[in-house]
Design an enzyme around this catalytic site. Structure first.
Site, short mmCIF file in Angstrom:
data_model
loop_
_atom_site.label_atom_id
_atom_site.label_comp_id
_atom_site.label_asym_id
_atom_site.label_seq_id
_atom_site.Cartn_x
_atom_site.Cartn_y
_atom_site.Cartn_z
N GLU A 93 0.73 -1.43 0.04
CA GLU A 93 0.57 0.25 0.36
C GLU A 93 0.90 1.01 -0.13
OE1 GLU A 93 -2.98 -1.79 2.71
OE2 GLU A 93 -2.98 0.09 3.91
N CYS A 106 3.19 8.66 1.89
CA CYS A 106 3.48 7.29 2.54
C CYS A 106 3.69 6.00 2.07
CB CYS A 106 2.63 7.20 3.69
SG CYS A 106 2.62 6.19 4.68
N CYS A 113 4.97 -7.86 8.15
CA CYS A 113 5.61 -7.52 9.19
C CYS A 113 5.95 -8.36 10.01
CB CYS A 113 5.43 -5.75 9.42
SG CYS A 113 6.65 -4.56 11.07
N CYS A 117 3.21 -5.92 16.28
CA CYS A 117 3.02 -4.19 17.32
C CYS A 117 0.61 -4.94 17.15
CB CYS A 117 2.95 -3.34 16.61
SG CYS A 117 4.54 -2.93 16.17
N CYS A 120 -1.43 -2.65 14.83
CA CYS A 120 -1.20 -2.53 13.70
C CYS A 120 -1.78 -3.51 12.31
CB CYS A 120 -0.18 -2.62 12.83
SG CYS A 120 0.62 -2.43 11.89
N GLY A 160 5.83 -2.71 6.93
CA GLY A 160 6.82 -3.20 7.12
C GLY A 160 7.61 -2.00 7.80
N GLU A 161 9.10 -2.63 8.63
CA GLU A 161 9.16 -1.92 9.31
C GLU A 161 11.14 -1.57 8.70
OE1 GLU A 161 9.93 -0.81 12.59
OE2 GLU A 161 12.00 -0.55 12.03
N SER A 190 10.23 5.67 9.65
CA SER A 190 9.91 5.70 11.02
C SER A 190 10.18 3.74 11.61
CB SER A 190 7.90 5.95 11.02
OG SER A 190 7.72 5.23 12.11
N CYS A 330 -3.35 1.12 8.30
CA CYS A 330 -2.52 1.31 6.96
C CYS A 330 -2.32 -0.73 7.31
CB CYS A 330 -1.10 1.33 7.81
SG CYS A 330 0.57 0.73 7.75
N1 SAH Z 1 7.36 -0.40 11.03
C1 SAH Z 1 6.86 0.87 11.29
C2 SAH Z 1 7.13 2.35 10.83
C3 SAH Z 1 5.76 1.51 10.04
S1 SAH Z 1 4.02 2.03 10.54
C4 SAH Z 1 7.12 2.15 12.93
O1 SAH Z 1 6.58 0.87 13.67
O2 SAH Z 1 7.20 3.13 13.14
C5 SAH Z 1 3.63 3.08 10.55
C6 SAH Z 1 3.32 4.14 12.05
O3 SAH Z 1 1.84 4.37 12.22
C7 SAH Z 1 3.62 3.33 13.17
O4 SAH Z 1 4.12 4.49 14.43
C8 SAH Z 1 3.14 2.56 13.72
O5 SAH Z 1 3.05 2.36 15.05
C9 SAH Z 1 1.72 3.56 13.61
N2 SAH Z 1 0.36 2.45 13.65
C10 SAH Z 1 0.41 1.35 13.08
N3 SAH Z 1 -0.86 1.18 13.12
C11 SAH Z 1 -2.01 1.66 13.80
C12 SAH Z 1 -2.72 2.38 14.10
N4 SAH Z 1 -3.97 1.39 13.82
N5 SAH Z 1 -3.19 3.40 14.12
C13 SAH Z 1 -2.67 3.95 14.34
N6 SAH Z 1 -1.59 3.97 13.97
C14 SAH Z 1 -1.17 2.91 14.05
#
Ligand code: SAH
Length: 338
Positions: A93, A106, A113, A117, A120, A160-161, A190, A330
């Site tokens: 995406e 973005c 990933c 988390c 996510c 992804g990270e 990020s 996301c």
């Molecule tokens: N893996 C990286 C980048 C991708 S996620 C990271 O963790 O930073 C980008 C951002 O969106 C991160 O801050 C992540 O924690 C946040 N994110 C993921 N799912 C989310 C959600 N459901 N609501 C709000 N932020 C979210």
């Protein structure tokens, strides 16, 4: 032998490859221009090269492209969400957003990933593969081509990270820094907090902004939503972030997604204030996007929380919600289309 992925090469590497197939130096400049300025999708479009040379390129290199599988356009604010299919049929995406200061994109850095988390959607079905530098660039080029908009800001915050695909992300950033129409000052990366990679990144002293997904001020709370915290607890993460600032002079932006009843309380704000007090940093508050699988609800106290942080001396803003009508969180679009 696999053909060389030509869009993943820096200018110098392209030159080395062009010389290696017996061509002159100026050809490398012409090809770089076709690839990264005119952004052609096929060698046959490089019309100032002879047919013979184009065939030679075809034999030695591959020029990847992405296909738009889905495009969602917000009626509210023109945000566009793309689902792209890659040559191996995997999908990622990309989101294009309009701000006062220009267009921001973005992009994803991996298919899926590993980080797990809890809030996510990108990580729910696990990890498939890393994206090549070319596949990160193509998300930008295709979105520009499709939308007709010029992109000024790039954020590596899609699926992804980024620091788990470190080498390819650095290669991507190197290519971006060579392009005259872009600058690393307008790029944010990020991370969920892969501490050793934060130290590695610091040594490169890039002009990017590093965003760190903090989301909780204590180890207990953070570990309950972000498994990566068991590997790299908050104290280690903070030491790495302070080091990053000292070495690069670039202040860290902490991402904090507010979840109802979990991290939006007075206690949470107090703990965050004492954790970050004295650090030259910024806190970006995000109303959490609710995902199908998650039990997490969006906090109703986002502005209240921001005020608490501000009164405690922290620099905090609330991220504007864009594309609310297409607001699949996301990773959700890819999940729904597999
Ligand atoms: N893996 C990286 C980048 C991708 S996620 C990271 O963790 O930073 C980008 C951002 O969106 C991160 O801050 C992540 O924690 C946040 N994110 C993921 N799912 C989310 C959600 N459901 N609501 C709000 N932020 C979210």
């Amino acid at each position: 032998m696999d053909k060389v992925d030509i869009l993943s090469l820096t200018r110098q590497e392209l030159l080395d490859n062009v010389l290696a197939i017996g061509e002159k130096k100026f050809r490398a400049d012409q090809i770089f221009d076709w690839l990264h300025v005119k952004k052609v999708t096929e060698f046959s479009q490089m019309t100032n090269l002879s047919a013979q040379l184009r065939e030679k390129l075809e034999r030695n290199f591959c020029l990847k492209s992405l296909k738009i599988k889905k495009r969602l356009v917000s009626c509210i604010d023109n945000t566009v969400k793309y689902l792209y299919t890659m040559p191996d049929d995997e999908r990622v995406e990309t989101v294009l957003m309009e701000y006062k200061h220009g267009n921001s994109i973005c992009i994803s850095t991996q298919v899926g990933c590993k980080m797990g988390c809890k809030f996510c959607a990108s990580t729910k079905a696990g990890f498939v593969r890393n994206l090549a530098p070319s596949e990160m660039l193509l998300q930008i080029y295709e979105s520009e081509r499709d939308s007709g908009r010029k992109i000024n800001h790039i954020v590596l915050m899609g699926i992804g990270e980024p620091l788990d695909n470190y080498d390819n992300v650095i290669q991507f950033l190197n290519i971006i820094s060579e392009k005259e129409d872009m600058s690393l000052r307008h790029v944010s990366v990020s991370t969920c907090g892969l501490v050793p990679r934060i130290y590695d990144l610091a040594t490169l002293k890039l002009g990017i902004t590093l965003s760190v997904s903090l989301h909780a001020p204590t180890n207990e709370l953070r570990s309950s939503v972000m498994p990566v915290n068991d590997r790299y607890p908050i104290e280690e993460l903070m030491t790495a972030c302070k080091h990053y600032f000292e070495v690069t002079g670039r202040r860290i932006s902490y991402e904090f997604a507010l979840i109802d009843g979990v991290n939006d309380t007075r206690e949470s704000a107090d703990a965050l204030i004492s954790l970050l007090r004295g650090q030259n940093c910024h806190v970006n508050l995000i109303p959490v996007n609710e995902i199908k699988e998650g039990a997490f609800k969006r906090s109703a106290s986002v502005e209240k929380y921001r005020k608490m942080l501000e009164e405690g001396g922290l620099n905090a803003t609330v991220r504007r919600t864009l594309g609310a009508d297409i607001s699949a969180a996301c990773g959700q679009l890819r999940r729904d289309n597999n």
